[in-house]
Design a protein around this motif. Structure first.
Motif, PDB file in Angstrom:
ATOM      1  N   ARG B  23       0.613  -1.323  -0.091  1.00  0.00           N
ATOM      2  CA  ARG B  23       0.212  -0.228  -0.065  1.00  0.00           C
ATOM      3  C   ARG B  23       0.799   0.968  -0.207  1.00  0.00           C
ATOM      4  NH1 ARG B  23      -3.569   0.685   5.023  1.00  0.00           N
ATOM      5  NH2 ARG B  23      -4.883  -1.064   4.012  1.00  0.00           N
ATOM      6  N   GLU B  24       0.367   2.581  -0.608  1.00  0.00           N
ATOM      7  CA  GLU B  24       1.169   3.802  -0.518  1.00  0.00           C
ATOM      8  C   GLU B  24       0.766   4.374   1.345  1.00  0.00           C
ATOM      9  OE1 GLU B  24      -1.665   2.847  -3.032  1.00  0.00           O
ATOM     10  OE2 GLU B  24      -1.242   3.235  -4.240  1.00  0.00           O
ATOM     11  N   ALA B  25       1.704   4.978   1.181  1.00  0.00           N
ATOM     12  CA  ALA B  25       2.420   5.568   2.495  1.00  0.00           C
ATOM     13  C   ALA B  25       0.452   7.123   2.772  1.00  0.00           C
ATOM     14  CB  ALA B  25       3.736   6.088   2.881  1.00  0.00           C
ATOM     15  N   SER B  27      -2.386   6.776   2.255  1.00  0.00           N
ATOM     16  CA  SER B  27      -3.733   6.181   2.224  1.00  0.00           C
ATOM     17  C   SER B  27      -4.475   6.650   3.165  1.00  0.00           C
ATOM     18  CB  SER B  27      -2.860   4.543   2.405  1.00  0.00           C
ATOM     19  OG  SER B  27      -4.260   3.565   2.292  1.00  0.00           O
ATOM     20  N   SER B  28      -5.809   6.490   2.952  1.00  0.00           N
ATOM     21  CA  SER B  28      -7.130   6.415   4.288  1.00  0.00           C
ATOM     22  C   SER B  28      -7.333   5.530   4.723  1.00  0.00           C
ATOM     23  CB  SER B  28      -7.953   8.085   3.872  1.00  0.00           C
ATOM     24  OG  SER B  28      -8.193   8.058   2.764  1.00  0.00           O
ATOM     25  N   LEU B  29      -6.944   4.473   4.564  1.00  0.00           N
ATOM     26  CA  LEU B  29      -8.097   2.984   4.836  1.00  0.00           C
ATOM     27  C   LEU B  29      -7.305   2.936   5.954  1.00  0.00           C
ATOM     28  CD1 LEU B  29      -7.097   1.038   1.438  1.00  0.00           C
ATOM     29  CD2 LEU B  29      -9.364   1.733   1.822  1.00  0.00           C
ATOM     30  N   PRO B  30      -8.492   1.644   6.509  1.00  0.00           N
ATOM     31  CA  PRO B  30      -7.784   1.592   7.687  1.00  0.00           C
ATOM     32  C   PRO B  30      -6.635   0.154   7.399  1.00  0.00           C
ATOM     33  CG  PRO B  30     -10.587   0.336   7.164  1.00  0.00           C
ATOM     34  CD  PRO B  30      -9.308   1.607   6.410  1.00  0.00           C
ATOM     35  N   LEU B  31      -5.592   0.096   8.652  1.00  0.00           N
ATOM     36  CA  LEU B  31      -4.807  -0.575   8.415  1.00  0.00           C
ATOM     37  C   LEU B  31      -4.472  -1.195   9.709  1.00  0.00           C
ATOM     38  CD1 LEU B  31      -2.158  -0.781   7.073  1.00  0.00           C
ATOM     39  CD2 LEU B  31      -0.788   1.165   8.487  1.00  0.00           C
ATOM     40  N   ILE B  39       4.797  -1.086   3.219  1.00  0.00           N
ATOM     41  CA  ILE B  39       3.882   0.311   2.702  1.00  0.00           C
ATOM     42  C   ILE B  39       5.277   1.029   2.081  1.00  0.00           C
ATOM     43  CG2 ILE B  39       3.481   2.051   4.072  1.00  0.00           C
ATOM     44  CD1 ILE B  39       1.939   0.446   6.270  1.00  0.00           C
TER      45      ILE B  39
END
Lengths: 100, 133
Positions: B23-25, B27-31, B39
């Motif tokens: 994933r890109e840093a 990002s606003s997705l849940p981690l 990342i």
């Protein structure tokens, strides 16, 4: 009857009345659950949920002592066990859990 | 440009380790803390001359120690290192994914291994040459 047996009996009644359903190792158990608090923090890669709460279970309801890293499901969400408090012959096992 | 560079390196890593989420840093997705994830972070792009830029890129591989374990971390770290051996294949993947800016080359400047909050963490820091046109 020992004080611990009395405590176990009393706690079983409390769990019958006020217990919350949690799932551990595929079994549904009744537990005392402290107020869950969750926060979200934005970091590299997205939002991370943090915060923890306690789940108290009767030892004799458990097939085996929970281990750190195992998961507990409560109210449809999955939480990881990060701390286990076990003090035999005290009848309660207390788990500290946080969002998985 | 930083976000496009992150996306280009995400494509490179996805090609070599398809079973690991990358994933890109930005990002606003849940981690989730209970899965292994890589990342890609590009905090800095410096203009050099004309269309040429020098980008600093960090790749963080995190493996939760209790859920996945050390063996799995070492295995994925090795895949990650292998992904960054060949400039040619990485450039081709990056450039197809981004469609511009273009990756002209890179080298691994440093690497580190740490344990952070019960997670095995490998970090590779790269310097990449980027051409904006």
């Amino acid at each position: 009857m020992s004080i611990y047996n009395e405590m176990a009996g009393d706690l079983a009644q409390i769990l019958d009345e006020f217990g919350k359903r949690v799932t551990f190792e595929g079994r549904e158990l009744s537990a005392l659950v402290s107020e869950p608090q969750e926060t979200l923090e934005l970091g590299a890669g997205g939002f991370t949920a943090s915060g923890n709460f306690m789940v108290k279970l009767l030892r004799h309801d458990l097939a085996a002592l929970p281990r750190i890293g195992q998961q507990v499901t409560y109210a449809g969400d999955i939480f990881s066990i990060v701390r286990v408090s076990n003090r035999p012959p005290h009848p309660v096992v207390t788990l500290t859990v946080e969002p998985a | 440009m930083n976000a496009q560079i992150e996306s280009g390196f995400v494509a490179i890593l996805q090609a070599v380790m398809p079973s690991v989420p990358v994933r890109e840093a930005t990002s606003s997705l849940p981690l989730h803390g209970d899965i292994q994830i890589a990342i890609v972070e590009c905090p800095e792009v410096e203009h050099v001359v004309g269309p040429l830029h020098r980008a600093t890129v960090s790749i963080h591989l995190g493996t939760p120690a209790f859920e996945e374990g050390e063996a799995r971390h070492k295995e994925t770290s090795a895949l990650l290192a292998a992904a960054l051996v060949s400039n040619e294949s990485a450039q081709s993947i990056f450039n197809s994914a981004s469609g511009g800016p273009f990756l002209r080359g890179f080298h691994v400047r440093s690497q580190s291994e740490k344990i952070v909050e019960s997670t095995w963490r490998s970090t590779l820091e790269l310097v990449a040459g980027i051409c904006s046109g």
